[in-house]
Structure formats: C-alpha cells, structure tokens
Motif scaffolding. Structure first.
Motif, PDB file in Angstrom:
ATOM      1  N   GLU A   1      11.172 -10.424   0.473  1.00 42.84           N
ATOM      2  CA  GLU A   1       9.615 -10.035   0.656  1.00 42.84           C
ATOM      3  C   GLU A   1       8.631 -10.990   0.159  1.00 42.84           C
ATOM      4  O   GLU A   1       7.701 -11.104   0.697  1.00 42.84           O
ATOM      5  CB  GLU A   1       9.442  -8.765  -0.396  1.00 42.84           C
ATOM      6  CG  GLU A   1       9.975  -7.537   0.004  1.00 42.84           C
ATOM      7  CD  GLU A   1       9.803  -6.111  -0.773  1.00 42.84           C
ATOM      8  OE1 GLU A   1       8.599  -6.133  -1.072  1.00 42.84           O
ATOM      9  OE2 GLU A   1      10.537  -5.367  -1.127  1.00 42.84           O
TER      10      GLU A   1
ATOM     11  N   ARG B   1       5.745 -12.734   2.440  1.00 43.60           N
ATOM     12  CA  ARG B   1       4.316 -12.570   2.007  1.00 43.60           C
ATOM     13  C   ARG B   1       3.830 -13.884   1.969  1.00 43.60           C
ATOM     14  O   ARG B   1       2.826 -14.022   2.453  1.00 43.60           O
ATOM     15  CB  ARG B   1       4.354 -12.086   0.610  1.00 43.60           C
ATOM     16  CG  ARG B   1       2.804 -11.691   0.248  1.00 43.60           C
ATOM     17  CD  ARG B   1       3.028 -10.917  -1.290  1.00 43.60           C
ATOM     18  NE  ARG B   1       3.871  -9.915  -1.416  1.00 43.60           N
ATOM     19  CZ  ARG B   1       4.810  -9.794  -2.065  1.00 43.60           C
ATOM     20  NH1 ARG B   1       5.093 -11.137  -2.854  1.00 43.60           N
ATOM     21  NH2 ARG B   1       5.635  -8.883  -2.263  1.00 43.60           N
TER      22      ARG B   1
ATOM     23  N   GLY C   1       2.888 -14.980   5.467  1.00 46.76           N
ATOM     24  CA  GLY C   1       1.771 -14.178   6.157  1.00 46.76           C
ATOM     25  C   GLY C   1       2.094 -12.918   6.814  1.00 46.76           C
ATOM     26  O   GLY C   1       1.281 -12.351   7.591  1.00 46.76           O
ATOM     27  N   ILE C   2       3.465 -12.296   6.721  1.00 44.50           N
ATOM     28  CA  ILE C   2       3.693 -11.536   7.536  1.00 44.50           C
ATOM     29  C   ILE C   2       3.070  -9.944   6.596  1.00 44.50           C
ATOM     30  O   ILE C   2       3.300  -9.920   5.537  1.00 44.50           O
ATOM     31  CB  ILE C   2       5.399 -11.119   7.599  1.00 44.50           C
ATOM     32  CG1 ILE C   2       5.932 -12.459   8.181  1.00 44.50           C
ATOM     33  CG2 ILE C   2       6.026 -10.077   8.177  1.00 44.50           C
ATOM     34  CD1 ILE C   2       7.399 -12.618   8.245  1.00 44.50           C
ATOM     35  N   PRO C   3       2.637  -9.044   7.463  1.00 45.38           N
ATOM     36  CA  PRO C   3       2.159  -7.849   6.836  1.00 45.38           C
ATOM     37  C   PRO C   3       3.173  -7.065   6.268  1.00 45.38           C
ATOM     38  O   PRO C   3       4.359  -7.279   6.581  1.00 45.38           O
ATOM     39  CB  PRO C   3       1.444  -7.162   8.295  1.00 45.38           C
ATOM     40  CG  PRO C   3       1.150  -8.352   9.223  1.00 45.38           C
ATOM     41  CD  PRO C   3       2.385  -9.276   8.945  1.00 45.38           C
ATOM     42  N   TYR C   4       2.746  -6.286   5.387  1.00 45.38           N
ATOM     43  CA  TYR C   4       3.775  -5.490   4.376  1.00 45.38           C
ATOM     44  C   TYR C   4       4.583  -4.622   5.416  1.00 45.38           C
ATOM     45  O   TYR C   4       5.685  -4.793   5.230  1.00 45.38           O
ATOM     46  CB  TYR C   4       2.888  -4.554   3.492  1.00 45.38           C
ATOM     47  CG  TYR C   4       3.584  -3.713   2.711  1.00 45.38           C
ATOM     48  CD1 TYR C   4       4.619  -4.368   1.762  1.00 45.38           C
ATOM     49  CD2 TYR C   4       3.854  -2.659   3.031  1.00 45.38           C
ATOM     50  CE1 TYR C   4       5.444  -3.249   0.959  1.00 45.38           C
ATOM     51  CE2 TYR C   4       4.706  -1.467   2.210  1.00 45.38           C
ATOM     52  CZ  TYR C   4       5.435  -2.083   1.394  1.00 45.38           C
ATOM     53  OH  TYR C   4       6.446  -1.156   0.488  1.00 45.38           O
ATOM     54  N   TRP C   5       4.032  -3.724   6.421  1.00 49.53           N
ATOM     55  CA  TRP C   5       4.798  -2.906   6.901  1.00 49.53           C
ATOM     56  C   TRP C   5       5.728  -3.538   7.858  1.00 49.53           C
ATOM     57  O   TRP C   5       6.755  -3.106   8.230  1.00 49.53           O
ATOM     58  CB  TRP C   5       3.878  -1.776   7.613  1.00 49.53           C
ATOM     59  CG  TRP C   5       3.292  -0.775   6.793  1.00 49.53           C
ATOM     60  CD1 TRP C   5       2.115  -0.914   6.343  1.00 49.53           C
ATOM     61  CD2 TRP C   5       4.163   0.097   6.133  1.00 49.53           C
ATOM     62  NE1 TRP C   5       1.737   0.172   5.530  1.00 49.53           N
ATOM     63  CE2 TRP C   5       3.030   0.727   5.175  1.00 49.53           C
ATOM     64  CE3 TRP C   5       5.342   0.544   5.964  1.00 49.53           C
ATOM     65  CZ2 TRP C   5       3.243   1.848   4.448  1.00 49.53           C
ATOM     66  CZ3 TRP C   5       5.674   1.595   5.284  1.00 49.53           C
ATOM     67  CH2 TRP C   5       4.659   2.234   4.594  1.00 49.53           C
ATOM     68  N   LYS C   6       5.321  -4.733   8.392  1.00 46.55           N
ATOM     69  CA  LYS C   6       6.451  -5.364   9.340  1.00 46.55           C
ATOM     70  C   LYS C   6       7.587  -6.159   8.395  1.00 46.55           C
ATOM     71  O   LYS C   6       8.594  -6.177   9.037  1.00 46.55           O
ATOM     72  CB  LYS C   6       5.649  -6.792   9.967  1.00 46.55           C
ATOM     73  CG  LYS C   6       4.668  -6.278  11.183  1.00 46.55           C
ATOM     74  CD  LYS C   6       4.250  -7.281  11.957  1.00 46.55           C
ATOM     75  CE  LYS C   6       3.391  -6.692  13.097  1.00 46.55           C
ATOM     76  NZ  LYS C   6       2.977  -7.812  14.259  1.00 46.55           N
ATOM     77  N   THR C   7       6.966  -6.545   7.271  1.00 49.00           N
ATOM     78  CA  THR C   7       8.382  -6.847   6.183  1.00 49.00           C
ATOM     79  C   THR C   7       9.216  -5.818   6.138  1.00 49.00           C
ATOM     80  O   THR C   7      10.460  -5.951   6.257  1.00 49.00           O
ATOM     81  CB  THR C   7       7.658  -7.383   5.129  1.00 49.00           C
ATOM     82  OG1 THR C   7       6.684  -8.363   5.487  1.00 49.00           O
ATOM     83  CG2 THR C   7       8.739  -7.778   4.040  1.00 49.00           C
TER      84      THR C   7
END
Length: 365
Positions: free
Chosen positions: A261, A265, A268-274
């Motif tokens: 995670e 982060r 710059g990957i969004p939380y829900w895509k992660t």
C-alpha cells in the motif's frame, strides 16, 4: 561425520549425522500405535456394520417403481425416491412449469463452470452474474411473455437451495470486503461500526437471525413496504455470510505487507484502485481454504431456512417422506438429500484444491 574446532576453547566438537528413525511394517502402514489402534477399531466397526448396511441398501432394497406395499420387505425403498424425485427437486412448483426451475439449475451450473477459470475473473464476470441472477429470478417468477406467474411461496427444492447459496454469498462478499476494510481503518467511527456489526452477527445463531428477519423485519419497515419470506431469508443469509467472510478477508489483508500500500500511495495510485488491483487479489490468494470452508458452511446452512417456512430441498424431502401411502421412507429421503449436499460441497472443495495448486505453481515459477 565431521568435526569443528572452537577458537576460544581449543576444543574439537564432533558432529554426527542425524540418526534415521526406525521404521517397521506397522509404522509404514498405520503410523504410531495410537493410529494403528484407531484404524483397527474403525475397520472392525465397518466389518460389523457393512454387511447389514449392504443387506438393507442393496440386497433387500426395492429399486424399480412399484406399489408402496412392495417396500414393506425391510429393505431400502429407493422406489420412493424415483417416484418423488420431481417433488424433492422442485417442491410444490406447478408440475407443468417445472421446466423453468430445471433451466435455472442449468444456468447456475453454467455460471459456475464459467467462473471456474480465473482468466475470466473481472468486472465482466460480476456484471454477468448480476444479469444471470436477475434472469433466473424472473424465470422463476414468470408473469411475462406468456409465462404463468408463480409466487415465491410455491418455489421449492434444489433451485431454492442453490439460489439462496449463490445470492447470499454473491451479495455477502462485497459487504464482507467493506466490513474487513472498515475494521482495519484508522478512522475510529468506521472501525467501531464495523466491529459492532461483525461481532453482533457472529454472536447470534443463524436460526435467531432468520427469525429476526422473518418476524421483526416487517415490523421495522414502513407499513406500505412488503418483502416476501424468501427475500427476508436472503437478507438474513447475506448478513450472516458477510460477517464470517469479513473475518476471513481481514486475515488475508493482514498477510499482505504494508509496503504494498505504501508503494502504491507513493506512486499516486488512488486508494480504491490499490485495494482492488493490488491488495485484495493477494489477500484472497492467501485465504482460499477458509473462504472455501465458509462457502461450504453457507451451502449447508441453507437447510435451516425450513424453520421459517421456506421450502428448500430438505423441507421438500421431509414433506415427501410424510406421504401416508409410503412406509415412512425417511432414511432413504435424508440419504438422498445428504448425497445432493455432499456433491455440491465436495465439488466446491475440489475446486479450491485445484485453485490452491494453481496459485502455488504460479508462485514457484
């Protein structure tokens, strides 16, 4: 045999090779003494009960369709299963419309076969299952394109068992993921609400939850809202499965390193895509056995819906066995229903084993 010298003391330590454990014919066949004793006792019981079971189930049994009086020989009355098969499988669904639940069973099997391949997993599969469930419910209900309308209180048998299992697990898993993420959240309100929901449901027996859904839920809804008995049962099973699946998913999430995670982060990957593309796939791979166990338990738990009046396969079998024209073939009926449940659950377990092997082989490459 090798030797090493200690620089501090100047002593020589002699290292001997490990001694191989002694093996005997008894240990090769059975293991230790306790295992051998259990095997001998179990084999003796099978030898004592086996001939009597074979006498009842095969030698003295009645297999072909015959008059019910022919089943008074003391053997198994398998002719009753042949005579009541349609009732056990489809319940009180109108006989001239029973091709519809038969098609539903075929659609469920086809959907499961398509889902078996991990290469097809994704949003399209989820969307396809949603359309398939809507189509199956519409086919069971009818009332369009010349199909006779059949209310849910006339549904029964194997289609109801499969629909309850598929719908409750399908709706419960996304809710379980949200509860698992909420329980691991650093936001106190979300974490406490998730913990409260999970622990309350897990602390209640499914029977009590079914009664709550069947009796109390209509009282909590507005007076102009109505949910039929099958819908309330699906709601109870969905909440129950979500609570147990949430703990399984949380265990898988804890096995994923936090660096995954953090790296996402940092990129710059969004939380829900992660969560959807990185964390959740790894977490599910780690908890395939407990997920399978929960799915099997939920399939078997569908037999409890008979206490709130839903006509599942077990309830249909019990009603069929109460026919006074037949000599109370309860043993044959319950054995047949148990065999159906066993085939479903065994298929799930074998698929999970294949999936585990596939994951391990991919990781070893």
């Amino acid at each position: 045999m090798t030797s090493t010298t200690s620089a501090a003391s100047g002593t020589i330590a002699i290292m001997r090779p490990p001694v191989a454990p002694r093996t005997s014919a008894l240990s090769v066949l059975f293991g230790d003494f306790a295992s051998a004793a259990i095997t001998v006792v179990t084999g003796g019981l099978l030898l004592l009960a086996g001939p009597k079971i074979a006498q009842w189930a095969i030698v003295d049994a009645v297999f072909t369709r015959a008059d019910p009086r022919a089943c008074q020989t003391g053997g198994a009355c398998w002719a009753f299963i042949a005579d009541k098969l349609r009732f056990i499988l489809f319940g009180v669904y109108p006989p001239d419309q029973q091709w519809r639940p038969l098609v539903v069973i075929g659609l469920i099997l086809a959907g499961v076969l398509v889902t078996v391949s991990p290469a097809l997993w994704g949003r399209r599969l989820v969307f396809g299952w949603g359309l398939l469930i809507v189509a199956m419910l519409a086919l069971m209900w009818g009332g369009f394109l010349g199909l006779a309308f059949v209310p849910t209180n006339s549904w029964g048998g194997l289609p109801v068992t499969l629909l309850l299992a598929v719908v409750s697990l399908g709706l419960g898993f996304p809710l379980a993921v949200l509860l698992a993420l909420g329980r691991r959240s650093d936001k106190p309100v979300m974490r406490m609400l998730s913990i409260f929901a999970i622990e309350i449901v897990r602390g209640l027996p499914l029977v009590g939850l079914l009664f709550v859904a069947a009796i109390l839920l209509p009282l909590l809804l507005p007076s102009d809202w109505t949910i039929d008995k099958l819908g309330r049962t699906v709601a109870a099973l969905t909440v129950f499965s979500a609570a147990y699946l949430a703990e399984v998913v949380r265990g898988g999430l804890q096995g994923v390193p936090m660096g995954q995670e953090e790296a996402a982060r940092a990129l710059g990957i969004p939380y829900w895509k992660t969560i959807w593309h990185i964390v959740l796939p790894q977490a599910i791979q780690k908890v395939i056995p407990p997920l399978t166990n929960t799915a099997i338990v939920m399939v078997k738990n569908t037999s409890l819906v008979m206490i709130v009046g839903v006509f599942d396969m077990l309830n249909a079998g019990r009603s069929a066995a109460s026919d006074p024209a037949w000599p109370a073939p309860y043993a044959e009926t319950y054995l047949f229903v148990a065999a159906m449940y066993f085939l479903i659950c065994y298929g799930i377990s074998r698929y999970s084993l294949w999936l585990e092997r596939r994951v391990h082989e991919r990781d070893d490459r």
